[in-house]
Scaffold this motif. Structure first.
Motif, PDB file in Angstrom:
ATOM      1  N   GLY A   1       0.816  -1.219   0.000  1.00 42.13           N
ATOM      2  CA  GLY A   1       0.000   0.000   0.000  1.00 42.13           C
ATOM      3  C   GLY A   1       0.842   1.259   0.000  1.00 42.13           C
ATOM      4  N   SER A   2       1.910   1.260   0.796  1.00 41.10           N
ATOM      5  CA  SER A   2       2.795   2.436   0.841  1.00 41.10           C
ATOM      6  C   SER A   2       3.496   2.635  -0.493  1.00 41.10           C
ATOM      7  CB  SER A   2       3.825   2.257   1.962  1.00 41.10           C
ATOM      8  OG  SER A   2       3.187   2.139   3.223  1.00 41.10           O
TER       9      SER A   2
ATOM     10  N   ALA B   1       2.467   1.658  -3.462  1.00 37.11           N
ATOM     11  CA  ALA B   1       1.490   2.118  -4.450  1.00 37.11           C
ATOM     12  C   ALA B   1       1.172   3.594  -4.246  1.00 37.11           C
ATOM     13  CB  ALA B   1       0.208   1.283  -4.348  1.00 37.11           C
ATOM     14  N   TRP B   2       1.055   4.026  -3.001  1.00 39.69           N
ATOM     15  CA  TRP B   2       0.764   5.432  -2.710  1.00 39.69           C
ATOM     16  C   TRP B   2       1.908   6.335  -3.161  1.00 39.69           C
ATOM     17  CZ3 TRP B   2       2.908   9.240   0.455  1.00 39.69           C
ATOM     18  CH2 TRP B   2       2.113  10.369   0.645  1.00 39.69           C
ATOM     19  N   LEU B   3       3.135   5.929  -2.877  1.00 41.13           N
ATOM     20  CA  LEU B   3       4.282   6.741  -3.257  1.00 41.13           C
ATOM     21  C   LEU B   3       4.426   6.820  -4.777  1.00 41.13           C
ATOM     22  CD1 LEU B   3       6.925   5.557  -0.632  1.00 41.13           C
ATOM     23  CD2 LEU B   3       5.777   7.771  -0.729  1.00 41.13           C
TER      24      LEU B   3
ATOM     25  N   SER C   1       2.042   6.495  -7.009  1.00 42.18           N
ATOM     26  CA  SER C   1       0.940   7.268  -7.591  1.00 42.18           C
ATOM     27  C   SER C   1       1.084   8.763  -7.344  1.00 42.18           C
ATOM     28  CB  SER C   1      -0.398   6.778  -7.027  1.00 42.18           C
ATOM     29  OG  SER C   1      -0.475   7.008  -5.632  1.00 42.18           O
ATOM     30  N   ARG C   2       1.898   9.164  -6.366  1.00 40.59           N
ATOM     31  CA  ARG C   2       2.104  10.593  -6.087  1.00 40.59           C
ATOM     32  C   ARG C   2       3.148  11.218  -7.004  1.00 40.59           C
ATOM     33  NH1 ARG C   2      -1.570   9.276  -3.472  1.00 40.59           N
ATOM     34  NH2 ARG C   2      -2.453  10.250  -5.305  1.00 40.59           N
TER      35      ARG C   2
END
Length: 232
Positions: free
Chosen positions: A34-35, A37-39, A41-42
């Motif tokens: 999750g981390s 993917a979040w990084l 996508s940013r």
């Protein structure tokens, strides 16, 4: 690839719930994915770097796999199938970390994944066709086949869980036995065997899940002749 324990030990309890190493490792994998993917996508760019290129390659590969099985439902299935595949790859490979066991060598974890696939088959099927139309396929072509349809649903879910558990457990045990006998004289072949087998088992589980879900989405259509044939 420490194999001192054949079965996960209970680390602590939360009321009646037993928290084992498998649960902690699974939470850590989910948090890491999750981390990541979040990084990613940013920081999307028109000119992608190495990590973005790798991530886009993974997404395209999963899209192609889904398109080959369920071409009309690529966008619908992509989040679930991609998440499942990525989790399985990381979970199977994390056994290479000293002192960490793959969650998929625990039958409770593989059973949870198989149940998730089982529920997803019906969720996507009902979402696509409606409850009444979806349930009707269990009575097709004859209501006599209903028990066999139900048995098939149960047996394939059990097989899905046991296959992954058995393969990952046997892989870690075989690696442990070889290392105990040969010491560290043959670490590279064992490492390569673990990587290849982990990837193969993740692919098989994910592909079977995709086939089952696609079957649920297309169950009614597969049992009906094409529109042109019905008018002939």
């Amino acid at each position: 690839m420490n194999g001192s324990e054949l079965f996960p030990s209970v680390l602590f309890r939360v009321g009646p719930l037993q928290i084992t190493g498998t649960v902690i490792t699974t939470w850590a994998i989910v948090a890491a994915i999750g981390s990541a993917a979040w990084l990613l996508s940013r920081r999307l760019r028109l000119q992608p770097g190495a990590l973005q290129t790798l991530a886009e390659g993974v997404v395209i590969a999963v899209e192609d796999a889904i398109r080959a099985v369920a071409p009309d439902h690529v966008k619908l299935l992509l989040p679930f199938i991609a998440s499942l595949w990525i989790f399985l790859v990381v979970a199977n490979l994390c056994g290479l970390i000293p002192g960490v066991h793959s969650p998929t060598r625990d039958l409770s974890a593989t059973a949870a994944l198989a149940i998730l696939v089982f529920l997803s088959v019906h969720w996507f099927g009902i979402r696509s066709q409606g409850l009444k139309r979806y349930l009707r396929h269990y009575l097709t072509p004859s209501p006599i086949l209903l028990p066999f349809h139900l048995i098939s649903e149960i047996t394939r879910t059990v097989a899905l869980a046991v296959r992954l558990f058995g393969n990952i457990m046997s892989l870690e045990m075989a690696a442990l036995l070889i290392l105990l006998v040969a010491g560290f004289l043959a670490p590279i072949p064992i490492l390569m065997l673990h990587i290849v087998e982990a990837l193969v088992q993740a692919y098989i589980f994910g592909m079977l899940a995709l086939i089952y879900v696609a079957g649920g989405l297309q169950s009614q259509q597969l049992r009906q002749p094409p529109q042109g044939e019905r008018h002939e």
